[in-house]
Design a protein around this motif. Structure first.
Motif, PDB file in Angstrom:
ATOM      1  N   VAL A  33       0.960  -1.212  -0.271  1.00 39.42           N
ATOM      2  CA  VAL A  33       0.286  -0.160   0.177  1.00 39.42           C
ATOM      3  C   VAL A  33       0.458   1.455  -0.178  1.00 39.42           C
ATOM      4  CG1 VAL A  33      -1.834   1.012   1.461  1.00 39.42           C
ATOM      5  CG2 VAL A  33      -2.743  -1.281   1.287  1.00 39.42           C
ATOM      6  N   LEU A  34       1.981   1.347   0.697  1.00 42.34           N
ATOM      7  CA  LEU A  34       2.773   2.513   0.770  1.00 42.34           C
ATOM      8  C   LEU A  34       3.524   2.980  -0.710  1.00 42.34           C
ATOM      9  CD1 LEU A  34       4.607   1.954   3.946  1.00 42.34           C
ATOM     10  CD2 LEU A  34       2.698   3.918   3.339  1.00 42.34           C
ATOM     11  N   LEU A  35       3.633   1.483  -1.397  1.00 41.55           N
ATOM     12  CA  LEU A  35       4.527   1.819  -2.636  1.00 41.55           C
ATOM     13  C   LEU A  35       3.779   2.219  -3.418  1.00 41.55           C
ATOM     14  CD1 LEU A  35       6.257  -1.676  -2.664  1.00 41.55           C
ATOM     15  CD2 LEU A  35       7.651   0.735  -1.938  1.00 41.55           C
ATOM     16  N   MET A  36       2.571   1.600  -3.203  1.00 35.47           N
ATOM     17  CA  MET A  36       0.959   2.549  -4.308  1.00 35.47           C
ATOM     18  C   MET A  36       0.940   3.652  -4.216  1.00 35.47           C
ATOM     19  SD  MET A  36      -1.529  -0.555  -4.881  1.00 35.47           S
ATOM     20  CE  MET A  36      -1.616  -1.596  -3.501  1.00 35.47           C
ATOM     21  N   VAL A  37       0.916   4.138  -2.542  1.00 40.49           N
ATOM     22  CA  VAL A  37       0.548   5.721  -2.094  1.00 40.49           C
ATOM     23  C   VAL A  37       1.559   7.031  -2.688  1.00 40.49           C
ATOM     24  CG1 VAL A  37      -0.066   6.537  -0.599  1.00 40.49           C
ATOM     25  CG2 VAL A  37      -1.550   5.132  -0.853  1.00 40.49           C
ATOM     26  N   PHE A  38       2.683   6.321  -2.162  1.00 39.33           N
ATOM     27  CA  PHE A  38       3.929   6.771  -2.152  1.00 39.33           C
ATOM     28  C   PHE A  38       5.186   6.263  -3.641  1.00 39.33           C
ATOM     29  CE2 PHE A  38       2.695   7.270   1.761  1.00 39.33           C
ATOM     30  CZ  PHE A  38       2.390   8.985   1.309  1.00 39.33           C
ATOM     31  N   PRO A  39       4.779   6.116  -5.051  1.00 39.93           N
ATOM     32  CA  PRO A  39       6.036   5.792  -6.056  1.00 39.93           C
ATOM     33  C   PRO A  39       7.203   5.639  -5.448  1.00 39.93           C
ATOM     34  CG  PRO A  39       3.323   7.108  -6.448  1.00 39.93           C
ATOM     35  CD  PRO A  39       3.630   7.428  -5.267  1.00 39.93           C
ATOM     36  N   LEU A  40       7.369   7.065  -5.078  1.00 41.03           N
ATOM     37  CA  LEU A  40       9.315   7.359  -4.795  1.00 41.03           C
ATOM     38  C   LEU A  40       9.482   5.891  -3.734  1.00 41.03           C
ATOM     39  CD1 LEU A  40      11.798   9.638  -5.278  1.00 41.03           C
ATOM     40  CD2 LEU A  40      10.541  10.033  -3.483  1.00 41.03           C
ATOM     41  N   LEU A  41       9.095   5.516  -2.855  1.00 40.94           N
ATOM     42  CA  LEU A  41       9.272   4.484  -2.466  1.00 40.94           C
ATOM     43  C   LEU A  41       9.986   3.453  -3.444  1.00 40.94           C
ATOM     44  CD1 LEU A  41       7.257   4.291   0.884  1.00 40.94           C
ATOM     45  CD2 LEU A  41       9.262   5.476   0.193  1.00 40.94           C
ATOM     46  N   HIS A  42       9.390   2.964  -4.193  1.00 39.11           N
ATOM     47  CA  HIS A  42       9.964   1.815  -5.190  1.00 39.11           C
ATOM     48  C   HIS A  42      11.651   2.380  -5.229  1.00 39.11           C
ATOM     49  CE1 HIS A  42       6.437   0.054  -6.868  1.00 39.11           C
ATOM     50  NE2 HIS A  42       5.411   1.232  -6.388  1.00 39.11           N
ATOM     51  N   ARG A  43      12.260   3.363  -5.082  1.00 43.70           N
ATOM     52  CA  ARG A  43      13.594   3.797  -5.509  1.00 43.70           C
ATOM     53  C   ARG A  43      14.001   3.739  -3.483  1.00 43.70           C
ATOM     54  NH1 ARG A  43      15.496   7.936  -8.620  1.00 43.70           N
ATOM     55  NH2 ARG A  43      17.998   7.662  -7.568  1.00 43.70           N
ATOM     56  N   TRP A  44      13.447   3.428  -2.750  1.00 42.04           N
ATOM     57  CA  TRP A  44      14.087   3.730  -1.166  1.00 42.04           C
ATOM     58  C   TRP A  44      12.789   2.783  -0.263  1.00 42.04           C
ATOM     59  CZ3 TRP A  44      17.693   5.392  -1.349  1.00 42.04           C
ATOM     60  CH2 TRP A  44      18.556   6.295  -1.663  1.00 42.04           C
ATOM     61  N   PRO A  45      12.497   1.323  -0.591  1.00 44.45           N
ATOM     62  CA  PRO A  45      11.971   0.360  -0.182  1.00 44.45           C
ATOM     63  C   PRO A  45      12.224   0.287   0.987  1.00 44.45           C
ATOM     64  CG  PRO A  45      13.985  -1.070  -1.304  1.00 44.45           C
ATOM     65  CD  PRO A  45      13.621   0.423  -1.782  1.00 44.45           C
ATOM     66  N   ALA A  46      13.154   0.859   1.804  1.00 42.72           N
ATOM     67  CA  ALA A  46      13.913   0.553   3.382  1.00 42.72           C
ATOM     68  C   ALA A  46      13.412   1.208   4.291  1.00 42.72           C
ATOM     69  CB  ALA A  46      15.607  -0.078   3.438  1.00 42.72           C
ATOM     70  N   ILE A  47      12.224   2.413   3.008  1.00 45.24           N
ATOM     71  CA  ILE A  47      11.181   3.132   3.801  1.00 45.24           C
ATOM     72  C   ILE A  47       9.694   2.695   4.002  1.00 45.24           C
ATOM     73  CG2 ILE A  47       9.873   5.897   3.696  1.00 45.24           C
ATOM     74  CD1 ILE A  47      13.090   6.734   2.344  1.00 45.24           C
TER      75      ILE A  47
END
Length: 136
Positions: free
Chosen positions: A93-107
Motif C-alpha cells: 500500500v505504501l508503494l502504491m500511495v508513494f511511488p517514490l518509495l519504489h527506489r527506497w523500499p527500506a522506508i
C-alpha cells in the motif's frame, strides 16, 4: 520474565529483523535491479530467521516450544508468515500511495514492520513459546 521486558527484547529482535529485511530489500533494488515488490520475497524470510534466532535465545529464553530445532523454526516461520502478510500488505500500500518509495523500499519496509510488530509478538508469545522451561 515480566511481559514488559519480554516485549522490549522482542522489539530489539524486531530492530535486528528490520535491519536485515530493509538492508536486503534495499540492496536488491539498488544493486541488483530487483523490483521493490520482489525484493521482499527474499528479505522477509531471511529477516524472520534472524528474529527467530534472537527471540529463542533472548526474548523467550525462559520458555520452550517443546519442538525440535527445525520444527520450532518451521512453526516460527508459519506464525510469522501471517505477520509477514500484514507487513507486506502495508508495504505494498505504501508503494502504491508513494511511488517514490519504489527506489527506497527500506522506508516502506519500516512502515510494514511497525504494523506487524504487535501481531508477531502476540503470536510468538501465545502460540509458540507458551510453556515455561523446566530444569533438567
Amino acid at each position: 520474565m515480566k511481559l514488559s521486558k519480554q516485549f522490549f527484547l522482542f522489539m530489539i529482535g524486531g530492530v535486528i529483523g528490520f535491519v536485515v529485511d530493509a538492508g536486503i530489500a534495499q540492496a536488491l533494488v539498488t544493486w541488483g535491479g530487483w523490483s521493490a515488490y520482489y525484493s521482499r520475497l527474499l528479505s522477509i524470510p531471511v529477516a524472520a530467521t534472524a528474529t527467530w534466532l534472537w527471540n529463542r535465545r533472548q526474548t523467550f529464553a525462559s520458555h520452550e516450544s517443546g519442538r525440535s530445532l527445525f520444527s520450532e523454526w518451521l512453526h516460527w516461520m508459519a506464525l510469522m508468515g501471517v505477520g509477514a502478510l500484514v507487513n507486506y500488505g502495508t508495504y505494498a500500500v505504501l508503494l502504491m500511495v508513494f511511488p517514490l518509495l519504489h527506489r527506497w523500499p527500506a522506508i516502506a519496509t519500516a512502515g510494514g514492520s511497525l504494523v506487524a510488530a504487535v501481531f508477531n509478538f502476540s503470536t510468538a508469545r501465545l502460540m509458540l513459546f507458551k510453556g515455561a522451561k523446566t530444569s533438567a
